[in-house]
Design a protein around this motif. Structure first.
Motif, PDB file in Angstrom:
ATOM      1  N   GLY A  19       8.533  60.194  62.500  1.00 41.76           N
ATOM      2  CA  GLY A  19       7.484  59.410  63.138  1.00 41.76           C
ATOM      3  C   GLY A  19       6.098  59.999  63.107  1.00 41.76           C
ATOM      4  N   GLU A  20       5.612  60.476  64.255  1.00 44.38           N
ATOM      5  CA  GLU A  20       4.183  60.658  64.480  1.00 44.38           C
ATOM      6  C   GLU A  20       3.554  61.891  63.857  1.00 44.38           C
ATOM      7  OE1 GLU A  20       6.099  59.864  68.516  1.00 44.38           O
ATOM      8  OE2 GLU A  20       6.826  60.084  66.456  1.00 44.38           O
ATOM      9  N   GLY A  21       4.374  62.850  63.429  1.00 44.30           N
ATOM     10  CA  GLY A  21       3.820  64.105  62.920  1.00 44.30           C
ATOM     11  C   GLY A  21       3.535  65.087  64.038  1.00 44.30           C
ATOM     12  N   LEU A  22       4.467  65.228  64.986  1.00 49.64           N
ATOM     13  CA  LEU A  22       4.304  66.152  66.097  1.00 49.64           C
ATOM     14  C   LEU A  22       4.476  67.592  65.614  1.00 49.64           C
ATOM     15  CD1 LEU A  22       6.346  64.217  68.813  1.00 49.64           C
ATOM     16  CD2 LEU A  22       3.873  64.217  68.466  1.00 49.64           C
ATOM     17  N   PRO A  23       3.881  68.570  66.311  1.00 46.57           N
ATOM     18  CA  PRO A  23       3.918  69.957  65.828  1.00 46.57           C
ATOM     19  C   PRO A  23       5.311  70.481  65.466  1.00 46.57           C
ATOM     20  CG  PRO A  23       2.321  69.783  67.588  1.00 46.57           C
ATOM     21  CD  PRO A  23       2.995  68.440  67.499  1.00 46.57           C
ATOM     22  N   PRO A  24       6.354  70.293  66.313  1.00 50.82           N
ATOM     23  CA  PRO A  24       7.671  70.808  65.909  1.00 50.82           C
ATOM     24  C   PRO A  24       8.200  70.147  64.640  1.00 50.82           C
ATOM     25  CG  PRO A  24       7.654  70.238  68.245  1.00 50.82           C
ATOM     26  CD  PRO A  24       6.411  69.665  67.647  1.00 50.82           C
ATOM     27  N   ASN A  25       7.853  68.883  64.463  1.00 47.75           N
ATOM     28  CA  ASN A  25       8.334  68.159  63.283  1.00 47.75           C
ATOM     29  C   ASN A  25       7.625  68.616  62.020  1.00 47.75           C
ATOM     30  OD1 ASN A  25       8.518  66.296  65.817  1.00 47.75           O
ATOM     31  ND2 ASN A  25      10.115  65.598  64.432  1.00 47.75           N
ATOM     32  N   LEU A  26       6.336  68.937  62.137  1.00 49.02           N
ATOM     33  CA  LEU A  26       5.629  69.485  60.977  1.00 49.02           C
ATOM     34  C   LEU A  26       6.237  70.819  60.588  1.00 49.02           C
ATOM     35  CD1 LEU A  26       1.875  68.634  61.645  1.00 49.02           C
ATOM     36  CD2 LEU A  26       3.647  67.277  60.525  1.00 49.02           C
ATOM     37  N   GLY A  27       6.701  71.578  61.585  1.00 48.84           N
ATOM     38  CA  GLY A  27       7.401  72.827  61.293  1.00 48.84           C
ATOM     39  C   GLY A  27       8.674  72.584  60.505  1.00 48.84           C
ATOM     40  N   LEU A  28       9.410  71.538  60.859  1.00 46.69           N
ATOM     41  CA  LEU A  28      10.621  71.194  60.114  1.00 46.69           C
ATOM     42  C   LEU A  28      10.300  70.831  58.674  1.00 46.69           C
ATOM     43  CD1 LEU A  28      12.562  68.992  62.719  1.00 46.69           C
ATOM     44  CD2 LEU A  28      12.906  71.413  62.202  1.00 46.69           C
ATOM     45  N   ILE A  29       9.188  70.113  58.474  1.00 43.72           N
ATOM     46  CA  ILE A  29       8.793  69.740  57.109  1.00 43.72           C
ATOM     47  C   ILE A  29       8.412  70.986  56.312  1.00 43.72           C
ATOM     48  CG2 ILE A  29       7.102  68.464  55.734  1.00 43.72           C
ATOM     49  CD1 ILE A  29       6.949  66.437  58.060  1.00 43.72           C
ATOM     50  N   ARG A  30       7.613  71.863  56.915  1.00 43.52           N
ATOM     51  CA  ARG A  30       7.180  73.083  56.218  1.00 43.52           C
ATOM     52  C   ARG A  30       8.372  73.944  55.794  1.00 43.52           C
ATOM     53  NH1 ARG A  30       3.718  73.420  60.918  1.00 43.52           N
ATOM     54  NH2 ARG A  30       1.685  72.478  60.453  1.00 43.52           N
ATOM     55  N   GLN A  31       9.390  73.992  56.665  1.00 40.77           N
ATOM     56  CA  GLN A  31      10.526  74.881  56.424  1.00 40.77           C
ATOM     57  C   GLN A  31      11.722  74.179  55.794  1.00 40.77           C
ATOM     58  OE1 GLN A  31      11.196  76.589  60.355  1.00 40.77           O
ATOM     59  NE2 GLN A  31       8.976  76.800  60.608  1.00 40.77           N
ATOM     60  N   ASN A  32      11.550  72.881  55.483  1.00 43.05           N
ATOM     61  CA  ASN A  32      12.613  72.097  54.862  1.00 43.05           C
ATOM     62  C   ASN A  32      13.894  72.165  55.694  1.00 43.05           C
ATOM     63  OD1 ASN A  32      13.891  70.443  52.961  1.00 43.05           O
ATOM     64  ND2 ASN A  32      14.530  72.186  51.703  1.00 43.05           N
ATOM     65  N   GLN A  33      13.754  71.893  56.986  1.00 41.69           N
ATOM     66  CA  GLN A  33      14.884  71.995  57.897  1.00 41.69           C
ATOM     67  C   GLN A  33      15.253  70.628  58.483  1.00 41.69           C
ATOM     68  OE1 GLN A  33      13.894  75.025  60.787  1.00 41.69           O
ATOM     69  NE2 GLN A  33      14.538  76.664  59.410  1.00 41.69           N
ATOM     70  N   GLY A  34      15.530  69.685  57.625  1.00 41.27           N
ATOM     71  CA  GLY A  34      16.051  68.397  58.071  1.00 41.27           C
ATOM     72  C   GLY A  34      15.052  67.268  58.139  1.00 41.27           C
ATOM     73  N   GLN A  35      13.769  67.537  57.912  1.00 40.05           N
ATOM     74  CA  GLN A  35      12.761  66.480  57.874  1.00 40.05           C
ATOM     75  C   GLN A  35      11.864  66.710  56.675  1.00 40.05           C
ATOM     76  OE1 GLN A  35      10.740  65.698  61.557  1.00 40.05           O
ATOM     77  NE2 GLN A  35       9.381  64.147  60.699  1.00 40.05           N
ATOM     78  N   SER A  36      11.624  65.638  55.931  1.00 36.69           N
ATOM     79  CA  SER A  36      10.813  65.739  54.715  1.00 36.69           C
ATOM     80  C   SER A  36       9.433  65.138  54.866  1.00 36.69           C
ATOM     81  CB  SER A  36      11.524  65.024  53.546  1.00 36.69           C
ATOM     82  OG  SER A  36      12.799  65.587  53.316  1.00 36.69           O
TER      83      SER A  36
END
Length: 335
Positions: free
Chosen positions: A253-270
């Motif tokens: 969804g919104e691009g919240l800080p924890p989710n951006l961390g998941l994207i950076r680290q390739n941990q379940g969100q792209s």
């Protein structure tokens, strides 16, 4: 670019700011980062114009906290109540009480009773934030974000995607995001979409819902989740822990800080659809300034952007809109 809604700018002018006002801000839930971000932005904006402002924690409506917060504001004899991501239907009676007490009510990131899946045809908020010239209601804005999520899937898959879409049912925002996604996927002849549902009651079972869907559909290689909070509630873990992890991509969804961390680290969100929730909070105070002056809301200039490893992903920190909206509002308000 697929997944982008062009940004505008905040209005260049505003009426004179009314003096000495007390503003009560009802957060959808301070434990949720998105809710906290929007509520604190509205408080900062209210204080910037010289008003006193207080946040009441809606606690994700646990125990009817939304209505309780609105009534606390009425009891405190405030001049205005600003609600964040709270639909009219959840606070219908308190809104009537606020109107009787001549308290101005402003809605942002939520739905008045005349819009959304649960519309009754009756507008009860004094005013609602207008996201942009193109998207005149939050419903239209969220539908566009849902469609943008579909556009990203189609673009990144080359038009051949087998998708599991998580539909947040029983909510206006979930309905709008689902409708936009479904419309966005139409015309993709080589795409398949399976929809699974989550509710407020099954929110804590999000991981199991996605894990089960991936097991039942071993061909699925894309997962579309409407809100980042649902990614954090388990959808991201389901993808990260899947035996097919390397083949499955999830857009949230919104691009919240924890989710951006998941994207950076390739941990379940792209990917995510970056939305400036803090801008929405400042827009709520601009709408309130105009309501006090007897003027209608002005389009806020809100947009959105795709965020993934290739585009718009900051090296650290939260998503930031590509417009200095705070300075623009300060100028419009004569600060």
């Amino acid at each position: 670019m697929a997944g982008t809604g062009a940004y505008g700018r905040p209005p260049a002018k505003a009426p004179a700011v009314a003096g000495a006002k007390k503003v009560w801000i009802v957060s959808c839930g301070q434990s949720a980062i998105g809710c906290q971000t929007g509520a604190e932005a509205a408080k900062k904006a209210a204080e910037a114009v010289g008003w006193s402002a207080q946040i009441c924690d809606g606690k994700l409506n646990a125990g009817g906290a939304f209505a309780g917060c609105v009534r606390q504001g009425i009891a405190a004899r405030v001049n205005a109540i600003v609600t964040e991501a709270i639909d009219c239907v959840a606070v219908k009676e308190p809104l009537g009480e606020a109107r009787a007490a001549k308290i101005t009510t402003i809605n942002f990131w939520g739905f008045d009773c005349d819009t959304g899946e649960s519309a009754t045809g009756e507008k009860l908020f004094t005013e609602s934030v207008v996201p942009s010239e193109k998207y005149r209601t939050n419903e239209a804005y969220q539908q566009a974000i849902g469609a943008a999520r579909a556009e990203w899937v189609k673009a990144r898959s080359g038009g051949a995607a087998n998708v599991i879409e998580l539909h947040f049912t029983g909510t206006n925002i979930g309905a709008a995001l689902h409708e936009g996604f479904q419309l966005g996927m139409k015309g993709c002849a080589s795409c398949e979409v399976e929809t699974v549902e989550v509710t407020h009651q099954s929110f804590g079972n999000t991981r199991q819902i996605i894990e089960s869907a991936l097991l039942k559909n071993p061909q699925a290689n894309w997962v579309a989740v409407p809100l980042d909070s649902l990614v954090l509630a388990g959808a991201g873990q389901a993808v990260a822990g899947s035996p097919r992890r390397a083949d499955v991509k999830l857009i949230g969804g919104e691009g919240l800080p924890p989710n951006l961390g998941l994207i950076r680290q390739n941990q379940g969100q792209s990917a995510a659809i970056g939305q400036p929730i803090d801008w929405y909070g400042w827009a709520a105070i601009d709408t309130l300034i105009r309501a006090f002056a007897g003027e209608p809301p002005a389009p806020s200039g809100l947009g959105f952007q795709i965020i993934d490893s290739e585009v718009n992903l900051p090296g650290s920190g939260p998503y930031r809109a590509p417009v200095d909206f705070m300075s623009a509002y300060r100028r419009a308000w004569g600060l």
